[in-house]
Enzyme design. Sequence first.
Site, PDB file in Angstrom:
ATOM      1  N   ASP A  27      -0.612 -67.094   8.012  1.00  0.00           N
ATOM      2  CA  ASP A  27       0.657 -67.346   8.687  1.00  0.00           C
ATOM      3  C   ASP A  27       1.728 -66.284   8.395  1.00  0.00           C
ATOM      4  O   ASP A  27       2.403 -65.789   9.286  1.00  0.00           O
ATOM      5  CB  ASP A  27       1.112 -68.725   8.172  1.00  0.00           C
ATOM      6  CG  ASP A  27       2.151 -69.325   9.055  1.00  0.00           C
ATOM      7  OD1 ASP A  27       1.908 -69.368  10.271  1.00  0.00           O
ATOM      8  OD2 ASP A  27       3.211 -69.707   8.540  1.00  0.00           O
ATOM      9  N   LEU A  28       1.857 -65.931   7.127  1.00  0.00           N
ATOM     10  CA  LEU A  28       2.912 -64.982   6.746  1.00  0.00           C
ATOM     11  C   LEU A  28       2.675 -63.613   7.387  1.00  0.00           C
ATOM     12  O   LEU A  28       3.594 -62.993   7.925  1.00  0.00           O
ATOM     13  CB  LEU A  28       2.953 -64.844   5.216  1.00  0.00           C
ATOM     14  CG  LEU A  28       3.952 -63.818   4.698  1.00  0.00           C
ATOM     15  CD1 LEU A  28       5.385 -64.285   4.954  1.00  0.00           C
ATOM     16  CD2 LEU A  28       3.742 -63.558   3.210  1.00  0.00           C
ATOM     17  N   LYS A 156       6.156 -65.863  -3.774  1.00  0.00           N
ATOM     18  CA  LYS A 156       6.379 -67.032  -4.615  1.00  0.00           C
ATOM     19  C   LYS A 156       5.430 -68.160  -4.211  1.00  0.00           C
ATOM     20  O   LYS A 156       4.898 -68.090  -3.104  1.00  0.00           O
ATOM     21  CB  LYS A 156       7.817 -67.495  -4.454  1.00  0.00           C
ATOM     22  CG  LYS A 156       8.039 -68.077  -3.052  1.00  0.00           C
ATOM     23  CD  LYS A 156       9.350 -68.678  -2.908  1.00  0.00           C
ATOM     24  CE  LYS A 156       9.561 -69.207  -1.533  1.00  0.00           C
ATOM     25  NZ  LYS A 156       8.601 -70.178  -1.045  1.00  0.00           N
ATOM     26  N   HIS A 186      12.268 -63.668  -0.239  1.00  0.00           N
ATOM     27  CA  HIS A 186      12.755 -63.050   1.001  1.00  0.00           C
ATOM     28  C   HIS A 186      14.241 -63.316   1.247  1.00  0.00           C
ATOM     29  O   HIS A 186      14.873 -62.604   2.013  1.00  0.00           O
ATOM     30  CB  HIS A 186      11.896 -63.450   2.209  1.00  0.00           C
ATOM     31  CG  HIS A 186      12.210 -64.807   2.761  1.00  0.00           C
ATOM     32  ND1 HIS A 186      11.654 -65.944   2.271  1.00  0.00           N
ATOM     33  CD2 HIS A 186      13.043 -65.198   3.764  1.00  0.00           C
ATOM     34  CE1 HIS A 186      12.116 -66.980   2.946  1.00  0.00           C
ATOM     35  NE2 HIS A 186      12.966 -66.556   3.865  1.00  0.00           N
ATOM     36  N   ASP A 243       9.426 -74.662  -4.293  1.00  0.00           N
ATOM     37  CA  ASP A 243       9.446 -73.843  -3.075  1.00  0.00           C
ATOM     38  C   ASP A 243      10.827 -73.209  -2.837  1.00  0.00           C
ATOM     39  O   ASP A 243      10.917 -72.034  -2.489  1.00  0.00           O
ATOM     40  CB  ASP A 243       9.069 -74.737  -1.878  1.00  0.00           C
ATOM     41  CG  ASP A 243       9.056 -73.984  -0.555  1.00  0.00           C
ATOM     42  OD1 ASP A 243       8.750 -72.779  -0.569  1.00  0.00           O
ATOM     43  OD2 ASP A 243       9.342 -74.597   0.494  1.00  0.00           O
ATOM     44  N   HIS A 248      14.651 -69.436  -4.137  1.00  0.00           N
ATOM     45  CA  HIS A 248      15.770 -68.971  -3.316  1.00  0.00           C
ATOM     46  C   HIS A 248      17.143 -69.407  -3.838  1.00  0.00           C
ATOM     47  O   HIS A 248      18.066 -68.613  -3.921  1.00  0.00           O
ATOM     48  CB  HIS A 248      15.636 -69.488  -1.877  1.00  0.00           C
ATOM     49  CG  HIS A 248      14.331 -69.136  -1.217  1.00  0.00           C
ATOM     50  ND1 HIS A 248      13.717 -67.927  -1.389  1.00  0.00           N
ATOM     51  CD2 HIS A 248      13.527 -69.833  -0.373  1.00  0.00           C
ATOM     52  CE1 HIS A 248      12.594 -67.891  -0.676  1.00  0.00           C
ATOM     53  NE2 HIS A 248      12.458 -69.047  -0.058  1.00  0.00           N
ATOM     54  N   LYS A 334      14.070 -80.690   3.606  1.00  0.00           N
ATOM     55  CA  LYS A 334      13.498 -80.603   4.950  1.00  0.00           C
ATOM     56  C   LYS A 334      13.937 -81.816   5.763  1.00  0.00           C
ATOM     57  O   LYS A 334      14.277 -82.860   5.196  1.00  0.00           O
ATOM     58  CB  LYS A 334      11.970 -80.608   4.871  1.00  0.00           C
ATOM     59  CG  LYS A 334      11.389 -79.423   4.099  1.00  0.00           C
ATOM     60  CD  LYS A 334      11.271 -78.191   4.978  1.00  0.00           C
ATOM     61  CE  LYS A 334      10.482 -77.078   4.357  1.00  0.00           C
ATOM     62  NZ  LYS A 334      11.253 -76.019   3.710  1.00  0.00           N
TER      63      LYS A 334
HETATM   64  C1  BG6 Z   1      10.264 -70.199   2.572  1.00  0.00           C
HETATM   65  C2  BG6 Z   1       9.861 -71.600   2.225  1.00  0.00           C
HETATM   66  O1  BG6 Z   1      10.173 -69.384   1.443  1.00  0.00           O
HETATM   67  O2  BG6 Z   1      11.590 -70.196   3.053  1.00  0.00           O
HETATM   68  C3  BG6 Z   1      10.025 -72.521   3.417  1.00  0.00           C
HETATM   69  O3  BG6 Z   1       8.511 -71.628   1.780  1.00  0.00           O
HETATM   70  C4  BG6 Z   1      11.419 -72.412   3.979  1.00  0.00           C
HETATM   71  O4  BG6 Z   1       9.733 -73.859   3.043  1.00  0.00           O
HETATM   72  C5  BG6 Z   1      11.777 -70.970   4.230  1.00  0.00           C
HETATM   73  O5  BG6 Z   1      11.479 -73.155   5.186  1.00  0.00           O
HETATM   74  C6  BG6 Z   1      13.232 -70.796   4.653  1.00  0.00           C
HETATM   75  O6  BG6 Z   1      13.459 -69.450   4.913  1.00  0.00           O
HETATM   76  P1  BG6 Z   1      14.323 -68.986   6.161  1.00  0.00           P
HETATM   77  O7  BG6 Z   1      14.380 -67.510   6.049  1.00  0.00           O
HETATM   78  O8  BG6 Z   1      13.627 -69.485   7.371  1.00  0.00           O
HETATM   79  O9  BG6 Z   1      15.652 -69.661   5.956  1.00  0.00           O
END
Ligand code: BG6
Length: 478
Positions: A27-28, A156, A186, A243, A248, A334
């Site tokens: 996916d990534l 991660k 990211h 996660d 983040h 979520k």
């Molecule tokens: C990812 C998480 O790192 O970041 C996801 O695994 C999350 O669960 C996502 O939805 C959110 O990132 P962005 O850039 O879409 O806000």
Amino acid sequence: MTVRPAAPGGAARPAPHVLVVLGATGDLARRKLLPGLFRLFRLDLLPARFRIVCSGRTAPEDEETFLRGVRASVEAFRGTLDDTAWREFAARITFAATDGDGGATLRKAVAAALQDVGDDASCLFYLAVPPSATEAVVRLLGTFEVTAPRKVVLEKPFGTDLESARRLNATLHEVFEERQIYRIDHFLGKEAVQNILAVRFANGVLHPVWNHQHVCYVQIDVPEQIDIQGRADFMESTGTFRDMIATHLFQLLAFVALDPPARMDGDSLHHEMAKVFRALRPPDPDRVVLGQYEGYRDEAGVDAASTVETFVAMEVYVDDWTWIGVPFHLRTGKALAEGRRTITIGFKEPPLKVFPGDVDDTCNELVLELTDDPRIFADVRAKVPGPDFVLGRGRMRLDLLDAFPEAQPLEAYERLLLDVMRGDSTLFTSTEEIELLWELFDPLLRDPPEPRRYPRGSWGPAEALRIPGERGWRLPDS
Ligand code: BG6
């Protein structure tokens, strides 16, 4: 991060590279890495000489089928593409499977690509593989005899607790030196997040008030409207704390709380971030609320009795001279009412109230909206024009897309891929930071509070709404 002056001739291209994407059918790679590499190519930000070796557990029917799939992903995530450019890009991609032959096919493909690119090529391994496969892949890479300078990029979560993080780091260090390891978060590649540093440290106006003497709370609020979107395996094994919070949101916290670095480079920034993590007070379990959205247990692939959290709200303190006594309130989850990334800095009230009338509590906040069209605004009290001295809410705002209409922002992965190729580790997480965070979280995660149910489309469990006290969360702000 090397802060480069804007170059009229465009940004410098990295030196020649072979980019090895492990997990290239996942996916990534499909959503971010391959479309991102194509965009960098179109912007002339890939090296003049490069090859991309894509690798997955099983081989596609043939290379053409694989390339058709890559093209479809690039189109899905980047729009229709120019045929000539695509052909030039695709000519530099090969596929090698990793299953069944102990990595021999991949090893050969990497060696061939390095030979093609030339003696001055560097080799970048991007591990877009599930966390459970990371260590095995690192060990496999250890068997590659690559004499070119090497780098490895990891996703991660970097372990699931202190022990597994240490084990992973030890495995990594058997194969790579610390300076060759790039751990991606990211969020740090997002323009708006880097802008926190610019606004804080390129202007004299904020620094004097950026501390406990003037700030009375900080909120880091990252609600997501999306649910798990079919990622049951990932969520069941990771949960929202690991996660989002452990990664983040604590990175954002560090960007807000760190002291001014002596220079804007990797070593100075990581030194300051590690200082923040070292000063964090262990979270009080009574000030942490976990939640699970109603219907989560009915999602395909989720255990019918799952206690995995899809929501976290918590209070954190940074016990240093700058932030002592200031609560940092963090929230993410979520299936919430809105998708936002909002940092709010609440300022103390003036020492004397000289204007009569009610005072709007939220009118004393600096708000950073970390969206793709980043905005920063300060809600301030001002006189409402008219014959009487009446206070109202005014807003000073900076809209980055309006301020720099010609700018060409890079998507987070594009930016970070470019940084790795340039050898700039500023926006990547170090071993020290990772281990400091796991040390802090371990006791809480060993005995986590019971997740509370919350309805889809809400702002989380009622208990979480009370975490910031009487003032409440800034969001929803409409
Ligand atoms: C990812 C998480 O790192 O970041 C996801 O695994 C999350 O669960 C996502 O939805 C959110 O990132 P962005 O850039 O879409 O806000």
